[in-house]
Every structure is written in C-alpha cells, then in structure tokens.
Design a protein around this motif. Structure first.
Motif: not given
Length: 302
Positions: A117-121, A124-129, A139-147
């Motif tokens: 799941l870390e890959q989803a984070y 969304t934000e490169k290097g999320y720690g 969100d499938r449209h943006t390819g990122a986490i909404v919340s």
C-alpha cells in the motif's frame, strides 16, 4: 488516470527479521513532518466543488478486515448500496515494517497492481514518509489518494453519492448532525481509541484510568439504548457504524479482562443492540470472527 489491472502481483510473506515491525520511525521520516497523522484530506462532493466529483466507477477503497476504522467504510458502502459505484479491495491482515501489503489471502490490488500500500502513498507524494494507514480512498482519474482521513471518508460516502445510491438510508441526516457529531467525538475518544489506550498503557495506574474511561462510556451508551433502538432514535446513523466496529471486537480486546470483568453480553442493552445490527447484511457480511451467540434472538423489534 489509473486503469484496472489484470496483474495478480503479491508482496513477499511477512518478514519481521528482514523488515522489522511496523511503527518505529514510520511517523517521522518526512523532512518537514509537521502534518496530521492522516494528511491526505481531500473531500468528494456531488457537485465537484471540492475538486473530486462524485462519479460511479471513479473511486476505489483500500481497506483491511482487521482494522476497525477501515471496517466503517465497508459497512457504509453496503448500507448505501454503493457496491457497483465504488470498488473495494482488502490488504493482508498482517504487516511488517513495510506496512500493509497485498497477498493471496485477501487478494491482489485490482486497480494498480501494487504489492504494498506504500506504493499508493508514494504515487501520491513522492518520498512520503508518514503513516501508511487504511482506509484509503483512491481516485482513478488522478492516479492518487483523495483521502486517508477516515472520519471524512464515510461521511462523503453517506452523503455525496445519492444519485447512484441503491439504498435510501440516511446515515447523516441534516437535522441530527449536531447530535451525531457530538456522539461521534466522544465515541471515538472514549470507546474506539479508548480500548487501544488501555492496551498501550505503560503503568497499572494508567491502565486503570483508561479502563474506567471505556467502561464508563459503555455504561452511558447502555443507558441511552434503554430508551432508543439506535443511538439517535429509530434509524441507523454514522454513530451506530462507528460504535459497532468496537463492539464487534470488544470481547477480543477484553480477553483476560484487560478492560472489564464484563463481556459485551453482560451489558443489558448494548448486547441486543449489537446483535440487532449484526442481523443486517451490511454489518454481518463485512465482519469476521463472531460466535454463534451473535445470532441469538435480540428482542429489539419495536
């Protein structure tokens, strides 16, 4: 825009020797980590004014069977009849230092083919720690986490997808929102998070203090349910969902009388109330591990 994947990729087995246990350092790795524990706090809106418009097929939920906060989204999704509107998948029950992962027991990631799941984070934000939590609204449209801010996710599911909802259930009625908000706040602090604080208490005095908070809250709720079928009256609301996920796990948390000498069955009104909820598919089909006692007649039809 992400598209459904046909790849069935899985993480390697849990390995605490190689990766350690989840937690240490995970919350403070980002260089400027002066942020909330659940930092992705986008909101979905029916009119799109938040930047995330409610649409069928656009959003995916990542959840975990073992996480009570993720359990909420599965219940609300089913109560609202959104199974064909918002997809849902589960991470594995166990985690090592890598955090939540996709393994064969619970299935692969059907949206992105992630193994962790870390890959989803990270997408969304490169290097999320920070903390890798569930639930996650993707969100499938943006390819990122909404919340990943769990209190908001179920409110949005309950209120912003009415156009496609297969149920008329109103889990957050406007006229009851002040009462629901007040209930939710102290249920979260005294019950949902309270049982965890008992387990984490460092001293016996701390443990006794936290036990008292939880038991007092359960006694208060028990008394409230003497006069009502559900927490705010005759219909199920967000507050009932939020309480249920702890009640369903109470005896497990309470093993060895960690919290109370009483089991859930010893509470005169909480026990039939919890069994009443369990008779409904949204609660029953999203919950594992309950005993046959939960199927006993509850006598709350009134």
């Amino acid at each position: 825009m992400s598209t459904p994947t046909t790849t069935r990729a899985y993480a390697s087995p849990v390995d605490h020797v190689a990766y350690g246990h989840y937690g240490p350092g995970r919350l403070h790795l980002s260089p400027q980590w002066n942020r909330p524990l659940y930092p992705f706090q986008g909101r979905v809106s029916a009119d799109g004014s938040t930047g995330f418009r409610a649409e069928p097929g656009r959003y995916h939920l990542y959840a975990a069977w073992v996480c009570p906060y993720a359990h909420r989204v599965a219940i609300v999704r089913k109560l609202k009849g959104l199974e064909d509107v918002i997809s849902l998948s589960y991470v594995d029950d166990e985690r090592d230092g890598r955090g939540w992962a996709f393994r064969e027991r619970r299935g692969a990631d059907p949206v992105n083919g992630f193994t962790l799941l870390e890959q989803a984070y990270d997408a969304t934000e490169k290097g999320y720690g920070g903390h890798i939590s569930v639930p996650v609204l993707w969100d499938r449209h943006t390819g990122a986490i909404v919340s990943n801010n769990f209190p908001d996710i179920t409110i949005d599911l309950a209120t912003q997808f009415e156009q496609w909802a297969g149920s008329s259930a109103d889990l957050y009625p406007a006229e009851l929102r002040p009462e629901i908000n007040k209930l939710n706040a102290w249920i979260y602090h005294d019950v949902n998070a309270g049982v965890s604080r008992v387990g984490r208490a460092g001293t016996e005095d701390d443990r006794e203090r936290e036990r008292h908070v939880v038991v007092s809250a359960l006694e208060r709720l028990d008394a409230q349910l003497a006069e009502r079928r559900f927490l705010t009256g005759d219909t199920i609301t967000e507050s009932d969902v939020r309480l249920w996920v702890t009640l369903a796990r109470f005896d497990e948390h309470n093993r060895g009388h960690l919290i109370s000498e009483r089991k859930l069955a010893d509470f005169e009104h909480l026990w039939p109330y919890a069994r009443d909820l369990y008779q409904r598919p949204a609660f029953r089909e999203t919950t594992e591990g309950l005993t046959a006692a939960w199927d006993e007649p509850h006598g709350r039809d009134r």
